[in-house]
Design an enzyme around this catalytic site. Structure first.
Site, short mmCIF file in Angstrom:
data_model
loop_
_atom_site.label_atom_id
_atom_site.label_comp_id
_atom_site.label_asym_id
_atom_site.label_seq_id
_atom_site.Cartn_x
_atom_site.Cartn_y
_atom_site.Cartn_z
N SER A 1 0.76 -1.26 0.02
CA SER A 1 0.02 -0.11 -0.19
C SER A 1 0.97 1.19 -0.01
O SER A 1 1.84 1.48 -1.01
CB SER A 1 -1.01 -0.11 1.07
OG SER A 1 -2.19 0.95 1.23
N GLU B 1 -9.44 -4.83 -4.32
CA GLU B 1 -8.77 -4.00 -3.22
C GLU B 1 -9.58 -3.11 -2.34
O GLU B 1 -9.78 -3.24 -1.13
CB GLU B 1 -7.67 -3.00 -4.12
CG GLU B 1 -6.68 -3.64 -4.69
CD GLU B 1 -5.59 -3.69 -3.86
OE1 GLU B 1 -5.65 -3.79 -2.74
OE2 GLU B 1 -4.45 -4.22 -4.70
N HIS C 1 -7.76 -5.66 -0.04
CA HIS C 1 -6.63 -5.09 0.24
C HIS C 1 -6.01 -5.58 1.33
O HIS C 1 -6.86 -5.76 2.59
CB HIS C 1 -7.02 -3.60 0.45
CG HIS C 1 -5.83 -2.62 0.52
ND1 HIS C 1 -4.95 -2.40 -0.42
CD2 HIS C 1 -5.27 -1.71 1.58
CE1 HIS C 1 -3.94 -1.56 -0.21
NE2 HIS C 1 -3.95 -1.15 0.83
#
Length: 543
Positions: free
Chosen positions: A226, A353, A450
């Site tokens: 990320s 995600e 995610h």
């Protein structure tokens, strides 16, 4: 190997994380970044006498987040620039090193999160390093040069009683960003991207001290997820980091970057919320706790104001700042020009995600197609992008169309573009996609969202604190998938080969797909429709 390690600054005693792995935690790599050192580049750590205890993680950077299984920040915690090391024992020859940068929107997170335990990776023959670095305003807030007139001569923003941030632009003509960049270069102004400079300081610690833990300072892989993955991409093209690592791993890199104008505007908003002037002296007068609280107040105002533009949909105030001495250009541009052609790159994104951000209440809930159209307008997306996502999901709820679009805008498409840019610049880039959506012993549906890939890549599936991320208790097929992903990371860190071919030209047909062995190919989720994104500029330069 003894459990006491001799570093440049002093000895540290570790502990047995497993029968064949020793860990040493909370080792300072730089001095506490507060007091006279606040808003400045990191300074050397102070040597210590005797043997330092290395059985506990160091304090986390200032933040308001409270994450499962990780310590929270407490006002007064200052020794936040520390590393943690896991090393196999016994060792003979120097081992490859993997250095991990946690994510968290440049605002929250720490190396103490349970998914980042380095034991399983160390058992494959790696020395694993994780670290803390400055976050939020302390690490990524723009602090203007003290000599510039006009900026901060009085409040230029205020937070009204309804928590809406109002910013005046009357003084923006007085902002001289070129002068700011010059002041940053000669050290008279606080540098932008201080969190990135912390990471470089940590890599220098690795260069100087990892040999004491059995690591090879000439074979270092820098990895992150990320915002941590975007930090990896930034360091690949930053001159100050050149030569400090040989390979890079970036999972779900986030696409937003900020211009200095955006960063300065954000500073004015935070200063107004904190009740201080947006000057070096004014910002320094606000405690770290006050700037954290002010940042949260500004985020909350955006979250409740649908007319506030692109920041409304998932308010994040910080990103790497472009145009100054630390990061002159964005990674896509620099990679395509060959700035890191000697660094091998391994990339990955997940296929769902943004479903995580929706599940934790981080992003706005869009329930009508008109709201999606407004979303596209606020981000400057062409209408055919939205129509393409609708057409690819006939009958899907509005929410699903929005989350797919948002996820590819912030993570999926940017991941592909980084791979293609690096390949175009003469580098080796390997691309993969995490698409697990059957999990547990009963193979129930789970989201490839995610962060779901990271416990697999670290080999940490059995910690109950991670069950939310991976969708419950793991089954045998999940452990087998984790074994493959751990081996891919380990192989890449050791030799540059994760087990599949690098990108050549377009990434459309060259991505390796991570799924459990029993998941039918027909169940795979689509990767971004590359043709739809052809007219969209990256990186995302939106506040």
């Amino acid at each position: 190997m003894d459990d006491v390690f001799e570093t440049t600054n002093g000895a540290v005693r570790g502990f047995r994380a497993a029968e064949d792995v020793v860990a040493a935690l909370g080792i300072p790599y730089a001095a506490p970044p507060f007091g006279a050192a606040r808003f400045r580049a990191p300074r050397p750590a102070t040597p210590w006498r005797g043997v330092r205890d290395g059985t506990a993680f160091g304090p986390v950077a200032p933040q308001s987040a409270e994450l499962p299984g990780a310590p929270s920040w407490r006002p007064g915690d200052e020794d936040v620039l520390t590393v943690n090391v896991w090393t196999p024992t016994p060792t003979t020859d120097p081992l490859p090193v993997l250095v991990w940068i946690h994510g968290g929107a440049y605002t929250f997170g720490s190396s103490a999160q349970p998914d980042f335990d380095g034991t399983a990776l160390a058992r494959t023959g790696l020395v694993v390093v994780t670290l803390n670095y400055r976050l939020g305003f302390e690490g990524f807030g723009h602090v203007p040069a003290a000599s510039r007139s006009g900026f901060g001569s009085g409040p230029v923003a205020h937070v009204s009683a309804d928590s809406v941030v109002h910013v005046s632009t009357d003084s923006e003509a007085d902002v001289d960003f070129e002068a700011d960049a010059d002041a940053e270069s000669d050290g008279t102004a606080p540098p932008d991207n201080r969190g990135l400079l912390d990471l470089i300081a940590a890599l220098r610690w690795v260069r100087d001290d990892i040999g004491a833990f059995g690591g090879d300072p000439g074979n270092v892989t820098l990895a992150g997820q990320s915002s941590g993955a975007t930090a990896v991409a930034c360091l690949m093209v930053m001159e100050q980091a050149r030569g400090l690592f040989r390979r890079a791993i970036a999972h779900s890199p986030a696409s937003p970057f900020h211009t200095r104008e955006i960063a300065a505007s954000t500073t004015r908003e935070i200063a107004a919320a904190a009740g201080c002037e947006a000057t070096p002296a004014g910002l320094a007068s606000a405690t770290p706790q006050a700037l954290v609280a002010a940042s949260d107040q500004v985020v909350d105002a955006y979250r409740h104001d649908p007319s506030s533009g692109s920041r409304h949909y998932d308010p994040s105030l910080f990103a790497p700042v472009l145009g100054g001495a630390t990061l002159p250009v964005d990674p896509l541009t620099a990679l395509a020009a060959g700035a890191a052609r000697d660094v091998d790159l391994l990339l990955c994104h997940t296929t769902e995600e943004y479903w995580l951000l929706d599940a934790v209440g981080s992003c706005a809930k869009l329930t009508t197609h008109a709201r999606i159209d407004r979303f596209a307008e606020d981000f400057g997306l062409a209408g055919d992008v939205v129509e393409g996502y609708r057409s690819a999901r006939p009958g899907a709820p509005v929410r699903d169309v929005h989350l797919a679009l948002f996820g590819d805008l912030l993570f999926g498409e940017f991941t592909h573009r980084l791979a293609e840019a690096h390949a175009a610049g003469g580098g080796r880039a390997h691309l993969s996609v995490f698409d697990r959506h059957r999990g547990g012993a009963d193979r129930t549906p789970v989201r490839a969202w995610h962060c779901a890939d990271i416990p697999f890549a670290f080999g940490n599936l059995d910690d109950d604190r991670l069950s939310f991320l991976i969708g419950g208790a793991p089954g045998p097929e999940d452990h087998e998938l984790a074994h493959r992903m751990v081996r891919a990371w380990s192989g890449f860190a050791a030799t540059g080969d994760p087990g599949w071919a690098p990108v050549a030209g377009t990434t459309t047909r060259t991505a390796h797909v991570w799924t459990p062995a029993d998941q039918p190919a027909a169940d795979r989720h689509p990767v971004p429709d590359r043709a739809l994104w052809a007219t969209t500029d990256f990186p995302v330069l939106r506040p």
